[in-house]
Scaffold this motif. Structure first.
Motif, mmCIF file in Angstrom:
data_model
loop_
_atom_site.group_PDB
_atom_site.id
_atom_site.type_symbol
_atom_site.label_atom_id
_atom_site.label_comp_id
_atom_site.label_asym_id
_atom_site.label_seq_id
_atom_site.Cartn_x
_atom_site.Cartn_y
_atom_site.Cartn_z
ATOM 1 N N SER A 188 -7.184 3.448 2.339
ATOM 2 C CA SER A 188 -6.767 2.981 3.907
ATOM 3 C C SER A 188 -5.228 3.166 3.307
ATOM 4 O O SER A 188 -4.080 3.233 2.446
ATOM 5 N N ALA A 189 -3.946 3.889 4.840
ATOM 6 C CA ALA A 189 -2.288 4.226 4.222
ATOM 7 C C ALA A 189 -1.514 2.946 4.825
ATOM 8 O O ALA A 189 -0.627 3.089 4.903
ATOM 9 N N LEU A 200 -6.944 -3.383 6.279
ATOM 10 C CA LEU A 200 -8.219 -3.894 5.885
ATOM 11 C C LEU A 200 -9.881 -3.155 6.697
ATOM 12 O O LEU A 200 -10.277 -1.858 6.264
ATOM 13 N N TRP A 201 -9.654 -3.817 7.573
ATOM 14 C CA TRP A 201 -10.658 -2.790 8.566
ATOM 15 C C TRP A 201 -10.887 -1.628 9.054
ATOM 16 O O TRP A 201 -12.148 -1.301 9.149
ATOM 17 N N ASP A 202 -10.194 -0.461 8.853
ATOM 18 C CA ASP A 202 -9.906 0.658 8.898
ATOM 19 C C ASP A 202 -11.373 1.010 8.110
ATOM 20 O O ASP A 202 -11.348 2.374 8.036
ATOM 21 N N VAL A 203 -11.262 0.812 6.381
ATOM 22 C CA VAL A 203 -12.149 1.369 5.417
ATOM 23 C C VAL A 203 -12.741 0.441 5.515
ATOM 24 O O VAL A 203 -13.902 0.717 3.977
ATOM 25 N N VAL A 204 -12.965 -0.873 5.678
ATOM 26 C CA VAL A 204 -14.452 -1.167 5.015
ATOM 27 C C VAL A 204 -14.726 -2.480 6.575
ATOM 28 O O VAL A 204 -14.485 -2.915 7.109
ATOM 29 N N PRO A 205 -15.739 -2.201 6.767
ATOM 30 C CA PRO A 205 -16.667 -2.448 7.694
ATOM 31 C C PRO A 205 -16.733 -4.297 7.620
ATOM 32 O O PRO A 205 -16.625 -4.610 6.685
ATOM 33 N N ASN A 206 -17.461 -5.058 8.420
ATOM 34 C CA ASN A 206 -17.719 -6.153 8.484
ATOM 35 C C ASN A 206 -17.945 -6.937 7.369
ATOM 36 O O ASN A 206 -18.472 -7.651 7.393
ATOM 37 N N GLU A 207 -19.368 -6.199 8.083
ATOM 38 C CA GLU A 207 -20.742 -6.468 6.355
ATOM 39 C C GLU A 207 -20.199 -5.899 5.433
ATOM 40 O O GLU A 207 -20.970 -7.018 4.324
ATOM 41 N N ASP A 208 -19.458 -5.293 4.984
ATOM 42 C CA ASP A 208 -19.128 -4.897 3.306
ATOM 43 C C ASP A 208 -18.004 -6.113 3.337
ATOM 44 O O ASP A 208 -18.304 -6.428 1.909
ATOM 45 N N GLY A 237 0.639 -1.388 0.479
ATOM 46 C CA GLY A 237 -0.289 0.030 0.071
ATOM 47 C C GLY A 237 1.000 0.949 0.236
ATOM 48 O O GLY A 237 1.682 1.090 -0.293
ATOM 49 N N LYS A 238 0.785 1.862 1.043
ATOM 50 C CA LYS A 238 1.132 3.098 0.534
ATOM 51 C C LYS A 238 1.974 3.708 1.752
ATOM 52 O O LYS A 238 2.760 4.975 2.051
ATOM 53 N N ARG A 239 2.602 2.547 2.649
ATOM 54 C CA ARG A 239 3.706 2.764 3.549
ATOM 55 C C ARG A 239 4.922 1.916 2.563
ATOM 56 O O ARG A 239 5.226 1.644 2.066
ATOM 57 N N GLU A 281 -8.085 -4.441 -2.826
ATOM 58 C CA GLU A 281 -8.055 -3.709 -3.757
ATOM 59 C C GLU A 281 -9.243 -2.907 -3.225
ATOM 60 O O GLU A 281 -8.711 -1.341 -3.406
ATOM 61 N N THR A 282 -10.518 -2.968 -2.453
ATOM 62 C CA THR A 282 -11.602 -2.220 -2.321
ATOM 63 C C THR A 282 -11.419 -1.726 -0.856
ATOM 64 O O THR A 282 -11.206 -0.333 -1.336
ATOM 65 N N ALA A 283 -10.072 -2.232 0.218
ATOM 66 C CA ALA A 283 -9.529 -1.519 0.678
ATOM 67 C C ALA A 283 -8.751 0.085 0.218
ATOM 68 O O ALA A 283 -8.216 1.171 1.019
#
Length: 421
Positions: free
Chosen positions: A328-329, A293-301, A101-103, A321-323
């Motif tokens: 997501s950073a 992942l979880w910072d930007v994608v809720p469990n249900e999504d 990712g962006k790291r 890819e969605t995150a």
């Protein structure tokens, strides 16, 4: 006659030109489509270059007769890796996806193992998210499951074995780095499947979620310093929780439990919280992921997106890819485990009821009549020609309106010849 012959010649020549132009349009359309597909693939590969490899190391240990399969991490220059694995009995398959990712550096690690212990099939999945460096997360990948499978109570008392192995592995890691000045740490979210019994253990803010009949159920709770029970535990141990952009232990660490973190070890423990679940046919898949992942994608999504894909590797890639697309950073790593259950097949009746037979006898002649009417209509309205014959025999056709127009233009010379002859 001369005028008619001349007119025929002119029209035929015009038809040939139209035919050439039409064929050119077809070639241009195909070329444009190919370039568009290539451009999309190139763009996608630059963002998510694929390394679809899983190296499996199968070995037998002398003392317990275990066979172990590893997925060793292979990361390309773009910091991306993905792969998949399926069990021999076909009861489950898994896919993983890991992206820097962006790291600037990659501190996420994952591990997938399957083994047989005393004839019992065991599957192990783990996500390890490092902070302050990658050494702790890599150490867990190399040692946590190995230590767990060697625990004498692993099958007899799996819950106890997981708890003791977590804390012993943390002590071993701290001992291995006692002569260094490093103070890195790592989360661990693991799922251990023994038969149909699932044990999920968690330390830190990575997370495990299971899908039951399409509903997302969290099997772990993030260890954050602002959790009331965690804050009370830290303060009882003499620590303090402070706000520094987010709630942090001692104003430093944004999670309340972790492996490593020597300077905060009195407050930041590696004792896991463990949840057990007996799996039945309602459970569809399991998702383990780092907080990237979880910072930007809720469990249900996450569950909804994963269920859209048949293959777990494709599901893991979609989640990663969605995150990233949602901003997501952090490093993003996830494992998707698809569970397969045997479907009960109901015996079909050998004979039809009188009512069904009567309905079938009433509807079948009508269908045949309609089919004959359509066929006769097409035969009468379509003039003979080479292209018409090819289409009738089932030649390749394009469903778009543009290509239908082009095919009609190409047929013009044949229609002209048929008319004048």
């Amino acid at each position: 006659m001369v005028c008619s012959s001349y007119l025929k010649t002119v029209i035929l020549q015009a038809g040939k030109y139209i035919q050439k132009v039409s064929r050119g349009l077809v070639q241009f359309a195909n070329l444009r489509s190919a370039k568009t597909i290539s451009a999309v693939r190139f763009s996608s590969d630059r963002i998510f270059p694929s390394v679809r490899k899983m190296m499996v190391d199968t070995s037998a240990t002398a003392n317990r007769g275990m066979t172990t399969s590893n997925s060793s991490e292979k990361v390309d220059d773009g910091g991306y890796a993905s792969g998949g694995w399926k069990s021999e009995d076909g009861k489950l398959s898994c896919g993983y996806s890991s992206f820097r990712g962006k790291r600037a550096s990659m501190e996420d690690f994952y591990d997938v193992k399957t083994c047989k212990i005393n004839g019992q099939t065991v599957c192990l999945f783990g996500i390890f998210d490092g902070h302050g460096g990658s050494r702790a997360a890599e150490y867990l990948k190399e040692n946590l499951f190995k230590n767990l499978m060697s625990h004498p109570e692993f099958l007899a008392n799996t819950r106890l074995a997981i708890s003791e192995t977590y804390q012993q592995t943390d002590s071993d890691f701290l001992e291995s780095g006692k002569d260094t000045f490093r103070d890195d740490g790592s989360t661990a979210s693991t799922a251990v499947l023994v038969g149909n019994h699932l044990y999920v253990a968690n330390v830190g803010d990575s997370r495990t979620v299971i899908s039951k009949a399409g509903k997302a159920i969290a099997l772990s709770e993030d260890h954050k310093p602002n959790r009331s029970d965690e804050r009370k535990r830290i303060e009882n141990a003499g620590g303090v929780v402070m706000w520094a952009g987010t709630w942090r232990v001692g104003g430093v660490l944004a999670m309340s439990r972790a492996f490593g973190n020597r300077m905060l070890k009195q407050f930041v423990v590696a004792e896991p919280e463990i949840q057990e679940q007996e799996l039945d046919e309602e459970f569809e898949l399991l998702i383990l992921a780092s907080d990237g992942l979880w910072d930007v994608v809720p469990n249900e999504d996450a569950v909804s997106l994963a269920l859209l894909e048949e293959e777990p590797e494709a599901a893991a890639r979609k989640l990663t890819e969605t995150a990233f697309s949602r901003g997501s950073a952090d490093n993003i790593t996830c494992i998707v485990v698809r569970l397969y259950h045997e479907l009960e097949t109901k015996p079909q009746p050998e004979t039809q009821s009188d009512t069904e037979m009567e309905l079938q006898s009433q509807t079948e002649p009508q269908m045949e009549t309609e089919a004959e009417t359509i066929t006769e209509g097409q035969t009468e309205t379509e003039p003979p020609g080479p292209q018409t014959e090819a289409v009738t025999k089932g030649g390749p056709t394009d469903g778009s309106k543009n290509n239908q127009i082009i095919r009609i233009l190409i047929q013009i010379p044949s229609y002209i010849n048929w008319y004048f002859d």
